[in-house]
Design a protein around this motif. Sequence first.
Motif, PDB file in Angstrom:
ATOM      1  N   ILE A 331      68.947  47.890   1.648  1.00 20.82           N
ATOM      2  CA  ILE A 331      68.121  46.791   1.139  1.00 20.82           C
ATOM      3  C   ILE A 331      68.257  46.766  -0.376  1.00 20.82           C
ATOM      4  CG2 ILE A 331      65.807  45.818   0.981  1.00 20.82           C
ATOM      5  CD1 ILE A 331      65.105  47.296   3.538  1.00 20.82           C
ATOM      6  N   LEU A 332      68.741  45.660  -0.915  1.00 21.67           N
ATOM      7  CA  LEU A 332      68.905  45.492  -2.355  1.00 21.67           C
ATOM      8  C   LEU A 332      67.812  44.574  -2.866  1.00 21.67           C
ATOM      9  CD1 LEU A 332      72.775  44.973  -2.525  1.00 21.67           C
ATOM     10  CD2 LEU A 332      71.478  47.116  -2.616  1.00 21.67           C
ATOM     11  N   LYS A 333      67.130  44.965  -3.964  1.00 22.30           N
ATOM     12  CA  LYS A 333      66.024  44.191  -4.523  1.00 22.30           C
ATOM     13  C   LYS A 333      66.295  43.865  -5.979  1.00 22.30           C
ATOM     14  CE  LYS A 333      62.404  45.834  -1.418  1.00 22.30           C
ATOM     15  NZ  LYS A 333      61.038  46.417  -1.321  1.00 22.30           N
ATOM     16  N   ALA A 334      65.878  42.655  -6.374  1.00 21.80           N
ATOM     17  CA  ALA A 334      66.135  42.192  -7.736  1.00 21.80           C
ATOM     18  C   ALA A 334      64.888  42.134  -8.596  1.00 21.80           C
ATOM     19  CB  ALA A 334      66.792  40.808  -7.699  1.00 21.80           C
ATOM     20  N   GLY A 335      63.736  42.525  -8.081  1.00 19.07           N
ATOM     21  CA  GLY A 335      62.524  42.536  -8.901  1.00 19.07           C
ATOM     22  C   GLY A 335      61.781  41.215  -8.860  1.00 19.07           C
ATOM     23  N   ASP A 336      60.916  41.003  -9.856  1.00 21.25           N
ATOM     24  CA  ASP A 336      60.016  39.842  -9.887  1.00 21.25           C
ATOM     25  C   ASP A 336      60.523  38.826 -10.899  1.00 21.25           C
ATOM     26  OD1 ASP A 336      57.929  38.131  -9.518  1.00 21.25           O
ATOM     27  OD2 ASP A 336      56.444  39.341 -10.576  1.00 21.25           O
ATOM     28  N   PHE A 337      61.134  37.774 -10.447  1.00 21.57           N
ATOM     29  CA  PHE A 337      61.664  36.715 -11.309  1.00 21.57           C
ATOM     30  C   PHE A 337      61.370  35.361 -10.675  1.00 21.57           C
ATOM     31  CE2 PHE A 337      64.107  40.471 -12.390  1.00 21.57           C
ATOM     32  CZ  PHE A 337      64.090  40.431 -13.782  1.00 21.57           C
ATOM     33  N   ALA A 338      61.703  34.308 -11.420  1.00 23.17           N
ATOM     34  CA  ALA A 338      61.446  32.959 -10.920  1.00 23.17           C
ATOM     35  C   ALA A 338      62.526  32.497  -9.948  1.00 23.17           C
ATOM     36  CB  ALA A 338      61.337  31.979 -12.087  1.00 23.17           C
ATOM     37  N   LYS A 339      63.799  32.849 -10.218  1.00 25.20           N
ATOM     38  CA  LYS A 339      64.896  32.404  -9.364  1.00 25.20           C
ATOM     39  C   LYS A 339      65.875  33.554  -9.136  1.00 25.20           C
ATOM     40  CE  LYS A 339      64.781  27.621 -11.083  1.00 25.20           C
ATOM     41  NZ  LYS A 339      65.562  26.551 -11.761  1.00 25.20           N
ATOM     42  N   TYR A 340      66.629  33.462  -7.998  1.00 27.21           N
ATOM     43  CA  TYR A 340      67.622  34.479  -7.639  1.00 27.21           C
ATOM     44  C   TYR A 340      68.847  33.778  -7.048  1.00 27.21           C
ATOM     45  CZ  TYR A 340      63.206  37.082  -7.580  1.00 27.21           C
ATOM     46  OH  TYR A 340      61.974  37.606  -7.895  1.00 27.21           O
ATOM     47  N   ALA A 353      72.340  44.637   2.586  1.00 27.75           N
ATOM     48  CA  ALA A 353      73.748  45.016   2.439  1.00 27.75           C
ATOM     49  C   ALA A 353      74.198  45.559   3.781  1.00 27.75           C
ATOM     50  CB  ALA A 353      73.904  46.045   1.331  1.00 27.75           C
ATOM     51  N   SER A 354      74.725  44.687   4.627  1.00 21.07           N
ATOM     52  CA  SER A 354      75.041  45.069   6.003  1.00 21.07           C
ATOM     53  C   SER A 354      76.383  45.758   6.136  1.00 21.07           C
ATOM     54  CB  SER A 354      74.997  43.828   6.899  1.00 21.07           C
ATOM     55  OG  SER A 354      75.894  42.844   6.404  1.00 21.07           O
ATOM     56  N   THR A 355      77.249  45.586   5.159  1.00 17.89           N
ATOM     57  CA  THR A 355      78.560  46.239   5.173  1.00 17.89           C
ATOM     58  C   THR A 355      78.815  46.814   3.798  1.00 17.89           C
ATOM     59  OG1 THR A 355      79.677  44.181   4.552  1.00 17.89           O
ATOM     60  CG2 THR A 355      79.464  44.646   6.912  1.00 17.89           C
ATOM     61  N   PRO A 356      79.641  47.851   3.695  1.00 14.88           N
ATOM     62  CA  PRO A 356      79.943  48.389   2.366  1.00 14.88           C
ATOM     63  C   PRO A 356      80.725  47.383   1.530  1.00 14.88           C
ATOM     64  CG  PRO A 356      81.314  49.420   4.049  1.00 14.88           C
ATOM     65  CD  PRO A 356      80.304  48.595   4.775  1.00 14.88           C
ATOM     66  N   GLY A 357      80.592  47.504   0.209  1.00 14.06           N
ATOM     67  CA  GLY A 357      81.286  46.605  -0.721  1.00 14.06           C
ATOM     68  C   GLY A 357      80.449  46.315  -1.943  1.00 14.06           C
ATOM     69  N   TRP A 358      80.920  45.326  -2.769  1.00  9.96           N
ATOM     70  CA  TRP A 358      80.222  44.952  -4.002  1.00  9.96           C
ATOM     71  C   TRP A 358      79.246  43.816  -3.720  1.00  9.96           C
ATOM     72  CZ3 TRP A 358      80.016  47.263  -8.614  1.00  9.96           C
ATOM     73  CH2 TRP A 358      80.957  48.252  -8.901  1.00  9.96           C
ATOM     74  N   TYR A 359      78.051  43.949  -4.334  1.00 10.67           N
ATOM     75  CA  TYR A 359      77.018  42.922  -4.238  1.00 10.67           C
ATOM     76  C   TYR A 359      76.550  42.594  -5.653  1.00 10.67           C
ATOM     77  CZ  TYR A 359      76.756  43.859   0.781  1.00 10.67           C
ATOM     78  OH  TYR A 359      77.055  44.001   2.102  1.00 10.67           O
ATOM     79  N   ALA A 360      76.281  41.307  -5.907  1.00 10.27           N
ATOM     80  CA  ALA A 360      75.868  40.877  -7.247  1.00 10.27           C
ATOM     81  C   ALA A 360      74.728  39.867  -7.134  1.00 10.27           C
ATOM     82  CB  ALA A 360      77.036  40.268  -8.009  1.00 10.27           C
ATOM     83  N   VAL A 361      73.935  39.769  -8.221  1.00 11.36           N
ATOM     84  CA  VAL A 361      72.839  38.805  -8.272  1.00 11.36           C
ATOM     85  C   VAL A 361      72.643  38.347  -9.707  1.00 11.36           C
ATOM     86  CG1 VAL A 361      71.020  40.534  -8.635  1.00 11.36           C
ATOM     87  CG2 VAL A 361      70.438  38.364  -7.554  1.00 11.36           C
ATOM     88  N   THR A 362      72.252  37.092  -9.864  1.00 10.34           N
ATOM     89  CA  THR A 362      71.836  36.541 -11.149  1.00 10.34           C
ATOM     90  C   THR A 362      70.376  36.127 -11.015  1.00 10.34           C
ATOM     91  OG1 THR A 362      74.035  35.750 -11.723  1.00 10.34           O
ATOM     92  CG2 THR A 362      72.180  34.729 -12.871  1.00 10.34           C
ATOM     93  N   VAL A 363      69.534  36.624 -11.940  1.00 12.14           N
ATOM     94  CA  VAL A 363      68.104  36.309 -11.899  1.00 12.14           C
ATOM     95  C   VAL A 363      67.749  35.431 -13.088  1.00 12.14           C
ATOM     96  CG1 VAL A 363      67.515  38.418 -10.671  1.00 12.14           C
ATOM     97  CG2 VAL A 363      67.524  38.424 -13.162  1.00 12.14           C
ATOM     98  N   THR A 364      66.727  34.600 -12.890  1.00 18.00           N
ATOM     99  CA  THR A 364      66.228  33.720 -13.944  1.00 18.00           C
ATOM    100  C   THR A 364      64.723  33.907 -14.043  1.00 18.00           C
ATOM    101  OG1 THR A 364      67.954  32.105 -13.453  1.00 18.00           O
ATOM    102  CG2 THR A 364      66.084  31.358 -14.783  1.00 18.00           C
ATOM    103  N   SER A 365      64.239  34.191 -15.262  1.00 22.95           N
ATOM    104  CA  SER A 365      62.804  34.391 -15.458  1.00 22.95           C
ATOM    105  C   SER A 365      62.092  33.056 -15.558  1.00 22.95           C
ATOM    106  CB  SER A 365      62.552  35.202 -16.731  1.00 22.95           C
ATOM    107  OG  SER A 365      62.819  34.419 -17.877  1.00 22.95           O
ATOM    108  N   ASP A 366      60.765  33.091 -15.546  1.00 20.19           N
ATOM    109  CA  ASP A 366      60.007  31.855 -15.677  1.00 20.19           C
ATOM    110  C   ASP A 366      60.124  31.262 -17.072  1.00 20.19           C
ATOM    111  OD1 ASP A 366      58.565  33.803 -16.965  1.00 20.19           O
ATOM    112  OD2 ASP A 366      56.720  33.528 -15.809  1.00 20.19           O
TER     113      ASP A 366
END
Length: 639
Positions: A331-340, A353-366
């Motif tokens: 389970i990957l978590k990005a914290g408390d932001f306005a958008k993900y 993350a159901s399979t091994p590999g690279w995972y990425a995220v872009t977050v946007t604050s309020d």
Amino acid sequence: MRFVPLFLFLVFKFNPLISQISACSSTCTGDLGENINTKGSFGVGTANILSSNPNYAPGYSYTTFPPPQDGQYTITNNTTPWGSFASNWIDILDNGPENNGYFMVINADYLPGIFFEQTIAVCENTKYELSVDVANLVNGNLASTHGSPDLTFLVNNQSVCKTGQVPFNEMWNRYRFSFTTMPGQTDVKFSINNNAPGGAGNDLAIDNISFRACGPEFLLPDLAFFCAGKSLQLKADLINSPYTNTVYQWQFGGQLGTTWNDINGANDVNLSVNTPVEGDLYRLIAANAPGNLTLVNCRSVSEPIELDLEDLSGFAIGGTDTIVCNGAPGILKAGDFAKYQWSTGKTSDSTFASTPGWYAVTVTSDRNCTASDSIQVFEARLGAEINFGDPICFGDSTGEIQIINPTDGTGYLSYHLEPSGKTQTTNVFSQIPAGKYVATIFDSLGCKVDFPVVLNDPEQFIINFGEPLRVVACDTISLLYSTNLPPVRYEWKENPNLPCINCPFPVVMPLDSATYFLTVQDALGCTAAGSIFVDVLPNLDVFAPNVLFPEAASLDENRVFQIYPSKSVSLVKRLAVFDRWGGLVFEKNKFTPGDFSAQWKGTHENGKKAVEGTYIWMAELEFLNGQVRVYKGDVLLMR
């Protein structure tokens, strides 16, 4: 947040160009500037009376010996200690936030007239609001017999508003009105006239004489947020402005705001800060003419805007797992932001993350700041087995849980037990009671395996004595009980009546009531404890013959008279025999039961035979428990 316009120093002079206002009201609709009357609160001091005359009241004399008399005034910080004259006055303090603040107390002259006058510097073509705090000093219960202050406020000798009678409400009352200066005007004279005569009542106090320029309402935040590495745009909105034409100037105040410097070219409602710094202060100045921007008493100033940095450079993906462990997704978590926006397409705060590999995220604050992070998810396998043992005895903490034979783990292993909360590097959890547990093994990647375990208590070792026992003194009784498990060891609490402390069922001959305590132990070392109460009843039985044949030939006849008490009698304190007239025939004192010397053979003390007839006997007996009782009866003497 609204920002209050800032206006500084006004100095009063005479100018007739002020419109008269018949009632006290203000038409200022925006924010007010700072008070430009620096002497309007009368200052502060620890002395009860200001020692020097401030020359505020023409025609009145200043006194340093309160309370002031008719036609006098003083500057004080407290009316309470003024003595009997002031008993008709309310006790009052300065109407401001400062400690030991001064205010002006006036005992009105017998004739109406001006009691306060001051000159303040102003700017031309500028609207101002003037306010004064006034208190009627007379107690409210004297309203029917004392006069009330009735004030007129004058600007340049012209009436601008009238208070009417100041109420007997024992509090400060604030009166406000506004006026606009004319072209070329640089100062005004402000006066207060008391329209009521002195004498009984008409005593008052004033404080907080405030001159504030009427300005627009600044709509600006108190904190301006910016993103790390980004520029900042500030924009002000001004509403309810009294200005026909408005000019602007942005200023920079550094980190403290003690010194403000104009920003070149920043002369509209917008300001671009190319390299913002957290904690820096900015403000906006507005005026009705370019020349007034440099005059502190002719311009309005917003409250400082503090820059606040939102730095997302430390953002990183978190979560409970960064591995696919034993086929279970991380389970990957990005914290408390306005958008993900995840590389998986998810737009929530977490993703699987159901399979091994690279995972990425872009977050946007309020506040519209962005940050990105990526993480590699590994696949791992971890196995183990569980061993456990129940507690040995009911209710004790001798249970044990072991996680054994770990396989395929990565790096170091650790072990955790809930609900105890223990985390350790060893695989054995010992000294634990019965209950439900979850034992967990972790490897260095965070892969884990949970083992639910239930430890059960064995059968509780119980001893049962049953109901309390009763026994007659000097009789014997066995201390019997039962157990649900076979005991192998016995331990009685020491008692004088016990023949042994390690025998299973002792036989006791108690003299007094007592409780007997026993602890037994089974083959596993588990113990049970109990007690039994033995209630000892005294044996009060006493036998004595009722016929005596001293000369009987047969030994079966009662040839002597003696008493036969129970075994619980320890001493015969007295045995006496009396004839029918109460005469003492026989007496024996303090002998033990069975003493043959204490027998009556039907004779008097001198050896003379007693005549046939009925005789009375009396015996005083002492029992083993110390109790003493007296027994009586009769015996028939026959020859």
